[in-house]
Design an enzyme around this catalytic site. Sequence first.
Site, PDB file in Angstrom:
ATOM      1  N   ARG A  25      12.894 -19.092 -27.335  1.00  0.00           N
ATOM      2  CA  ARG A  25      11.576 -18.469 -27.243  1.00  0.00           C
ATOM      3  C   ARG A  25      11.410 -17.615 -25.994  1.00  0.00           C
ATOM      4  O   ARG A  25      10.738 -16.578 -26.034  1.00  0.00           O
ATOM      5  CB  ARG A  25      10.491 -19.544 -27.352  1.00  0.00           C
ATOM      6  CG  ARG A  25      10.479 -20.168 -28.753  1.00  0.00           C
ATOM      7  CD  ARG A  25       9.355 -21.138 -28.982  1.00  0.00           C
ATOM      8  NE  ARG A  25       9.331 -21.552 -30.389  1.00  0.00           N
ATOM      9  CZ  ARG A  25       8.514 -22.470 -30.883  1.00  0.00           C
ATOM     10  NH1 ARG A  25       7.633 -23.076 -30.095  1.00  0.00           N
ATOM     11  NH2 ARG A  25       8.556 -22.769 -32.175  1.00  0.00           N
ATOM     12  N   ASP A 127      24.781 -38.945 -17.822  1.00  0.00           N
ATOM     13  CA  ASP A 127      25.383 -39.566 -16.643  1.00  0.00           C
ATOM     14  C   ASP A 127      24.847 -39.001 -15.331  1.00  0.00           C
ATOM     15  O   ASP A 127      25.048 -39.597 -14.274  1.00  0.00           O
ATOM     16  CB  ASP A 127      26.903 -39.406 -16.664  1.00  0.00           C
ATOM     17  CG  ASP A 127      27.567 -40.264 -17.725  1.00  0.00           C
ATOM     18  OD1 ASP A 127      27.045 -41.358 -17.996  1.00  0.00           O
ATOM     19  OD2 ASP A 127      28.591 -39.846 -18.278  1.00  0.00           O
ATOM     20  N   ARG A 154      15.023 -59.701 -20.344  1.00  0.00           N
ATOM     21  CA  ARG A 154      14.502 -60.573 -19.285  1.00  0.00           C
ATOM     22  C   ARG A 154      13.494 -61.582 -19.872  1.00  0.00           C
ATOM     23  O   ARG A 154      13.442 -62.744 -19.451  1.00  0.00           O
ATOM     24  CB  ARG A 154      13.849 -59.748 -18.175  1.00  0.00           C
ATOM     25  CG  ARG A 154      13.434 -60.588 -16.983  1.00  0.00           C
ATOM     26  CD  ARG A 154      12.866 -59.734 -15.872  1.00  0.00           C
ATOM     27  NE  ARG A 154      13.878 -58.914 -15.227  1.00  0.00           N
ATOM     28  CZ  ARG A 154      14.737 -59.362 -14.324  1.00  0.00           C
ATOM     29  NH1 ARG A 154      14.755 -60.651 -13.997  1.00  0.00           N
ATOM     30  NH2 ARG A 154      15.602 -58.549 -13.756  1.00  0.00           N
ATOM     31  N   HIS A 253      26.082 -46.401 -27.709  1.00  0.00           N
ATOM     32  CA  HIS A 253      25.563 -45.047 -27.883  1.00  0.00           C
ATOM     33  C   HIS A 253      24.069 -44.994 -28.130  1.00  0.00           C
ATOM     34  O   HIS A 253      23.482 -43.896 -28.116  1.00  0.00           O
ATOM     35  CB  HIS A 253      26.308 -44.341 -29.021  1.00  0.00           C
ATOM     36  CG  HIS A 253      27.682 -43.903 -28.623  1.00  0.00           C
ATOM     37  ND1 HIS A 253      28.731 -44.792 -28.517  1.00  0.00           N
ATOM     38  CD2 HIS A 253      28.175 -42.680 -28.295  1.00  0.00           C
ATOM     39  CE1 HIS A 253      29.824 -44.134 -28.144  1.00  0.00           C
ATOM     40  NE2 HIS A 253      29.505 -42.853 -28.003  1.00  0.00           N
TER      41      HIS A 253
END
Length: 323
Positions: A25, A127, A154, A253
């Site tokens: 755009r 990463d 947790r 993944h």
Amino acid sequence: MKRIAVLTSGGDAPGMNAAVRAVTRAALAQGWEVFGVRNGYAGLLADTITPLLARDVGGIVQRGGTVLGSARCPEFVERSGRSAALGNLRSHGIDALVVIGGNGSQTGSAALAREGYAVVGVPSTIDNDLYGTDVSIGADTAVNITLEAIDSLRTTASSHQRAFAVETMGRECGYIALMAGIAGGAEVIALPESEIKPAEVAERLRAAYQRGKTHAIVVIAEGARCGIHELMGYYGAHRDSIGFELRVTRLGHVVRGGAPTAADRVLATRLGAAAVATLAAGRHGVLVGTACHDIVPTPLAEIAGRTRPADATLLEMARVMAV
């Protein structure tokens, strides 16, 4: 400049689609024609290059992955492969290329730039190890997906007085594990950048148990030298002395497959628009990244082959906070 192309390359990262939308755009607003290359550098060689209009990139800003696709292309490493790619670009009358991707992708960008083609790189890797930018597209989403898993684990860990070892993505850089571990209050964080032995992990878990903690979390980057197999092997031989039962969750993944966060959508939009503005100003052969929230260009020649490790000095702070 009349025609530009855009491609996504390497591992998919949440926010890539927002960057494709922004490039398209912003370029159309310049009065240029825009082309999308399907499946990264492989698409350049296969000549899967098609026009992109404003509506073609509608409704994708919130989607993870990449609508343009990505694929490995070992042929592009060879000069003959790059020559074929450049020939296809020129056959379409395309003046410049925007490459959205990480280390390997921008190494490819640098190779094209050395051969005289107008290229601008946009950093995109979960990463966050790409030199030339404070933060890459996709990193914030990946950290937040990992953090959500840590928070959920947790809860169940506390209910059953257990420890959980959470493995997240990060083969060579532990940024995701480090940031999610700090934000999630992990008792131990293991990174490729800093060695920690299974015995030390076990000792920290034992100490947490003896301090009266009802649970503990270990966050491990997949490339850490103390990996899941090593840790569980040690735990199997010393479980009675550690106190906690230890369970493993490997995120895999799923970490890079989520919908991009607001931060990644905004970053991708800024960088995509900046890539077009850079070309409009007559500059190329650079990566557009961020430094202290400003957009900064860095020559692709300085990017290729370089990575930025996670800041392992933060591990001591994380250890103190977990007491």
